[in-house]
Design a protein around this motif. Structure first.
Motif, PDB file in Angstrom:
ATOM      1  N   LYS A   1       3.285  -8.980  -7.143  1.00  0.00           N
ATOM      2  CA  LYS A   1       2.579  -7.700  -7.310  1.00  0.00           C
ATOM      3  C   LYS A   1       3.272  -6.795  -8.324  1.00  0.00           C
ATOM      4  O   LYS A   1       2.877  -5.639  -8.490  1.00  0.00           O
ATOM      5  CB  LYS A   1       2.490  -6.973  -5.959  1.00  0.00           C
TER       6      LYS A   1
ATOM      7  N   LEU B   1       4.577   6.343  -5.721  1.00  0.00           N
ATOM      8  CA  LEU B   1       4.925   5.658  -6.969  1.00  0.00           C
ATOM      9  C   LEU B   1       6.355   5.887  -7.443  1.00  0.00           C
ATOM     10  O   LEU B   1       6.884   5.090  -8.217  1.00  0.00           O
ATOM     11  CB  LEU B   1       3.935   6.054  -8.067  1.00  0.00           C
TER      12      LEU B   1
ATOM     13  N   ASN C   1       2.222   1.777  -3.438  1.00  0.00           N
ATOM     14  CA  ASN C   1       1.148   2.246  -4.330  1.00  0.00           C
ATOM     15  C   ASN C   1       0.858   3.732  -4.154  1.00  0.00           C
ATOM     16  O   ASN C   1       0.413   4.401  -5.088  1.00  0.00           O
ATOM     17  CB  ASN C   1      -0.134   1.441  -4.092  1.00  0.00           C
ATOM     18  N   SER C   2       1.093   4.246  -2.963  1.00  0.00           N
ATOM     19  CA  SER C   2       0.820   5.662  -2.700  1.00  0.00           C
ATOM     20  C   SER C   2       2.074   6.538  -2.822  1.00  0.00           C
ATOM     21  O   SER C   2       2.007   7.747  -2.630  1.00  0.00           O
ATOM     22  CB  SER C   2       0.207   5.838  -1.299  1.00  0.00           C
TER      23      SER C   2
ATOM     24  N   ASN D   1       0.831  -1.210   0.000  1.00  0.00           N
ATOM     25  CA  ASN D   1       0.000   0.000   0.000  1.00  0.00           C
ATOM     26  C   ASN D   1       0.863   1.257   0.000  1.00  0.00           C
ATOM     27  O   ASN D   1       0.523   2.260  -0.659  1.00  0.00           O
ATOM     28  CB  ASN D   1      -0.943  -0.009   1.199  1.00  0.00           C
TER      29      ASN D   1
END
Length: 332
Positions: free
Chosen positions: A118, A95, A92-93, A89
């Motif tokens: 992933k 990048l 993902n936040s 997570n």
């Protein structure tokens, strides 16, 4: 995963910062690795002791104050919890940022496989720590409870490798009511490997080749291998497995005293074979569930100097035999 090197690179290393080195268990490699990643806006995942639960838990750190709590060896099984998901997570936040994972070989391999699945493997550095095996958390929980009852107070600090007597003579203690209380008996049980998980005796990650970018740990045997580099303040061995690991080392090496080494002459058994299951392990656990911890500590955590000398001699003979075997294999 980053491109593997044809041959593992090996270094002896320690941080130049004397205060960091003093607080570290070995050569202080955690600090320059973490400092670099944080300086680029990244995050560090590492194992930190929780003084409320008395467990070692993985946490995601975004500042120096947080990761510094991870400094020092912990002879306790670490708990990943939801750190894999939390790391995903975070990536993902963020990048354009990278994340550094530092942990045991099995957990580091699991983290790498998760991130590969992933499609995030290119955004992580993975460093594993040479591991003697993970003891049952039950034993540490009982050891703490027994110690707090005996001392009539709460543990506020724990160290397993204080270097006041030097790197190769670590002191283990807990603070209760502002004073030091030895935890030698627990450490003895840990070193005798009675409490390790069954999987540790078959560990596939006790090899030179690893599924990580870099491996770090104590450089045992450095006195004979690199006597001019040896320091009583601490010495790390660094194994570099990938291009990413090589690039990372090149970036941080200005903060280190280091010297190139090779794969011969060290005394780190967990780099070439798993722990051996002790003959008394079954009896240990029978006794453990039969008697209070005080009796277990007395029986299995106290070793006479005669027994200690015999055990040390047996371990030394095994290390010499293994070293000769590895030398012959290397030459062939």
């Amino acid at each position: 995963m980053s491109e593997k090197l044809n041959d593992t690179l090996v270094y002896a290393a320690r941080v130049k910062d004397k205060q960091v080195l003093k607080k570290s268990s070995s050569g202080g490699m955690l600090t320059p690795l973490s400092d670099f990643v944080l300086s680029r806006g990244g995050a560090v995942v590492c194992a930190i002791y929780n003084y409320t639960t008395h467990q070692v838990e993985y946490q995601l750190c975004e500042d120096k104050e947080s990761y510094e709590k991870a400094r020092g060896s912990k002879y306790i099984q670490s708990i990943p919890g939801n750190i894999f998901i939390k790391s995903m997570n975070w990536l993902n936040s963020h990048l354009d940022k990278k994340l550094l994972f530092i942990g045991m070989g099995c957990q580091a391999a699991g983290f790498r496989h998760f991130m590969q699945a992933k499609d995030m493997d290119s955004r992580i550095f993975v460093v594993d720590i040479i591991c003697m095996g993970s003891p049952s958390p039950l034993i540490w929980k009982d050891a703490i409870q027994w110690l707090e009852e005996k001392e009539k107070g709460k543990v506020s600090f724990v160290t397993f490798k204080d270097k006041r007597k030097g790197w190769n003579q670590p002191t283990a203690f807990a603070y209760i009511n502002g004073r030091e209380c030895p935890i030698d008996q627990y450490v003895e049980i840990f070193y005798n490997e009675y409490a390790s998980r069954p999987s540790c005796y078959k560990c596939p990650y006790t090899a030179i080749e690893r599924e990580t970018d870099m491996t770090i740990g104590d450089y045992w045997g450095i006195e004979g291998k690199l006597p001019e580099f040896y320091s009583s303040s601490g010495n790390s061995i660094v194994l570099i497995h990938t291009r990413s690991g090589q690039e990372l080392f090149e970036i941080i090496k200005s903060t280190l005293d280091y010297e190139k080494s090779n794969l011969l002459g060290w005394l780190q058994p967990r780099l070439y074979e798993p722990s051996k299951c002790p003959d008394k392990r079954e009896q240990f656990w029978k006794d453990y569930f039969r008697y209070p911890f005080k009796r277990i500590a007395s029986k299995y955590g106290t070793v006479s100097w005669q027994v200690r000398c015999r055990v040390c001699w047996q371990r030394l003979k095994q290390r010499i035999k293994t070293g000769i075997k590895r030398y012959i294999l290397h030459r062939s």
